[in-house]
Design a protein around this motif. Structure first.
Motif, mmCIF file in Angstrom:
data_model
loop_
_atom_site.group_PDB
_atom_site.id
_atom_site.type_symbol
_atom_site.label_atom_id
_atom_site.label_comp_id
_atom_site.label_asym_id
_atom_site.label_seq_id
_atom_site.Cartn_x
_atom_site.Cartn_y
_atom_site.Cartn_z
ATOM 1 N N GLU A 125 0.846 -1.201 0.000
ATOM 2 C CA GLU A 125 0.000 0.000 0.000
ATOM 3 C C GLU A 125 0.877 1.244 0.000
ATOM 4 O O GLU A 125 1.892 1.286 0.706
ATOM 5 N N LYS A 154 -14.463 15.508 0.218
ATOM 6 C CA LYS A 154 -14.241 14.039 0.266
ATOM 7 C C LYS A 154 -13.412 13.586 -0.940
ATOM 8 O O LYS A 154 -13.678 12.552 -1.560
ATOM 9 N N GLY A 193 -10.333 12.448 -1.063
ATOM 10 C CA GLY A 193 -9.575 11.211 -0.855
ATOM 11 C C GLY A 193 -8.159 11.238 -1.388
ATOM 12 O O GLY A 193 -7.541 10.203 -1.635
ATOM 13 N N ASP A 206 -3.908 10.215 2.689
ATOM 14 C CA ASP A 206 -4.210 9.186 3.689
ATOM 15 C C ASP A 206 -3.834 9.630 5.101
ATOM 16 O O ASP A 206 -4.381 9.135 6.079
ATOM 17 N N GLY A 262 -12.065 9.781 4.312
ATOM 18 C CA GLY A 262 -12.080 9.403 2.891
ATOM 19 C C GLY A 262 -10.967 8.447 2.491
ATOM 20 O O GLY A 262 -10.950 7.942 1.368
ATOM 21 N N SER A 263 -9.992 8.170 3.381
ATOM 22 C CA SER A 263 -8.889 7.278 3.022
ATOM 23 C C SER A 263 -9.373 5.844 2.926
ATOM 24 O O SER A 263 -10.133 5.374 3.770
ATOM 25 N N GLN A 264 -8.872 5.143 1.917
ATOM 26 C CA GLN A 264 -9.169 3.715 1.763
ATOM 27 C C GLN A 264 -8.121 2.861 2.481
ATOM 28 O O GLN A 264 -8.159 1.634 2.429
ATOM 29 N N LYS A 265 -7.170 3.520 3.129
ATOM 30 C CA LYS A 265 -6.034 2.797 3.736
ATOM 31 C C LYS A 265 -5.875 3.185 5.209
ATOM 32 O O LYS A 265 -4.778 3.420 5.697
ATOM 33 N N ALA A 266 -7.008 3.280 5.903
ATOM 34 C CA ALA A 266 -7.007 3.799 7.276
ATOM 35 C C ALA A 266 -6.139 2.981 8.224
ATOM 36 O O ALA A 266 -5.446 3.529 9.086
ATOM 37 N N GLU A 267 -6.144 1.659 8.056
ATOM 38 C CA GLU A 267 -5.375 0.808 8.975
ATOM 39 C C GLU A 267 -3.875 1.075 8.844
ATOM 40 O O GLU A 267 -3.160 1.256 9.832
#
Length: 436
Positions: A23, A75, A77, A80, A307-312
């Motif tokens: 990622e 939003k 995105g 991150d 809005g991040s798809q990579k929060a973890e």
């Protein structure tokens, strides 16, 4: 198919799977020294998190704020991890724009965060941003210039003393200016300084009915004092100078005094970067005897946008960059003097840091003395020391900052700048429904 062909194909497939699972985090940050250092040290993060790559977007303070605010509000995105301040965190958390930081790890030790800093980043008991460094403001000054002028800086100076000393140590022929102060327009640039200064002069942004107060004598006293002082003892082109410009002037020996963020103390004391490192003294931000000093409270913090798809993965980076281990890493590579200040109780209890950083006690005293819930001499309806914690403040603060920067540049008189500030603030606050 031969065994060798099968094995090669399998390896390629595994390699492709590995590539696909990596990622890339896009991190938006400000071009301040501590953040530049963080980028240099990220090999440590990558070694511990081999599946995460980092891409940096490093911007000047005003530009960063504009881009990050636009992206999160729409939003978009695009990022991150965001570098944002104490102003944005509660407002954006309330809007649902930030991810709560619930998984910073067992060793993170949230309770070690300084209460004054942590409380500004918390809503409903949840932390929505982790502080990378925290600050108040202080006076940094040249002890050699004070000695030569027969002056002694008190630990807790008044504005009158500062102004008198600035004029005495100015030598424009040698390009030594008695004082450097922010002049660049922006709610977090010149208005951070001027709002904190105005608090000590008894001024306020709004009265208890949200009516702007730029038509009151306390603001005239503040702006008159500032413009005259900078004309007499400030550097040329001061209306273009923000934090980084004044830092460069001070480090190259062109400022006798600089009143700004406590985080700058390590930069001006570092012989690698500062030609006056061994000549710097520190004092509390000045006052006018009204019970408030011109110091602020701020933290540059790392947050994960909703809005991040990579929060973890983003939260792993935030935990790494704001941890006690990161502080130790900086100390190991760059010395304790350069540890990110103002966020953790343990740093100020550390004898190695106390020894390396002569400004440590004054920094923590200044942070603890700033009171966002009672920032002014007179009562106000808002929270915030060098800002007003309402969504409209970004726009109003920057517009007012443009008027005051123009007054510093001589394009407007003080009276004209204050009149324009009063009109535009009244218009915007009426439009937003604060003024009935």
């Amino acid at each position: 198919m031969t065994l060798r062909t099968f094995m090669l194909g399998a390896c390629s497939a595994l390699a492709f799977a590995g590539m696909a699972s990596a990622e890339t985090l896009t991190i938006a940050t400000v071009n301040n020294g501590d953040m530049i250092l963080m980028q240099k040290l990220t090999d440590d993060f990558k070694a511990k998190n081999p599946g995460i790559d980092l891409e940096w977007v490093t911007l000047e303070e005003n530009v960063l704020r504009q881009k990050v605010t636009t992206d999160i509000a729409t939003k978009g995105g695009q990022y991150d991890v965001l570098t944002i301040g104490t102003y944005e965190v509660p407002i954006w958390a309330k809007q649902g724009w930030l991810v709560p930081l619930d998984n910073l790890g067992a060793n993170y030790d949230v309770d070690d965060l300084l209460p004054a800093i942590r409380s500004g980043l918390t809503m409903d008991g949840k932390l929505y941003a982790a502080p990378f460094y925290g600050e108040s403001s202080m006076v940094m000054y040249r002890k050699d210039l004070f000695d030569a002028a027969g002056l002694k800086m008190p630990d807790a100076p008044t504005w009158d003393f500062i102004a008198d000393a600035a004029r005495k140590i100015t030598n424009k022929d040698k390009e030594v200016y008695g004082i450097c102060l922010r002049g660049k327009a922006g709610w977090g640039e010149n208005m951070a300084f001027l709002t904190a200064m105005s608090n000590s002069f008894g001024a306020r942004w709004f009265d208890e009915s949200w009516k702007p107060q730029f038509d009151q004598p306390e603001w005239k006293d503040t702006l008159d004092f500032y413009v005259k002082l900078m004309k007499d003892a400030g550097p040329p082109g001061a209306s273009s100078n923000g934090f980084n410009e004044n830092l460069a002037l001070f480090q190259t020996g062109k400022c006798g005094m600089w009143i700004d963020a406590t985080v700058a103390a390590s930069f001006v004391s570092n012989p690698k970067d500062s030609t006056v490192a061994d000549k710097v003294g520190f004092a509390l931000a000045p006052d006018k005897g009204l019970g408030k000093r011109g110091n602020w409270l701020w933290a540059w913090s790392l947050a994960v946008p909703a809005g991040s798809q990579k929060a973890e993965a983003a939260e792993k980076f935030v935990a790494w960059a704001t941890s006690k281990d990161y502080t130790k890493l900086v100390a190991e590579k760059e010395g304790w003097l350069n540890a990110p200040p103002g966020t953790r109780t343990s740093l100020y209890a550390n004898p190695e840091y106390q020894k390396a950083a002569p400004f440590a006690k004054m920094t923590i005293d200044s942070i603890n003395a700033a009171d966002p819930s009672k920032p002014t001499v007179k009562p106000v309806p808002y929270v915030g020391v060098q800002f007003v914690a309402i969504p409209e403040f970004q726009g109003i603060g920057t517009a007012v900052g443009q008027q005051f920067s123009a007054a510093l540049a001589g394009q407007l008189s003080v009276d004209q700048a204050l009149q324009a500030a009063q009109q535009l603030a009244t218009r915007e606050m009426t439009k937003a429904g604060y003024i009935k």
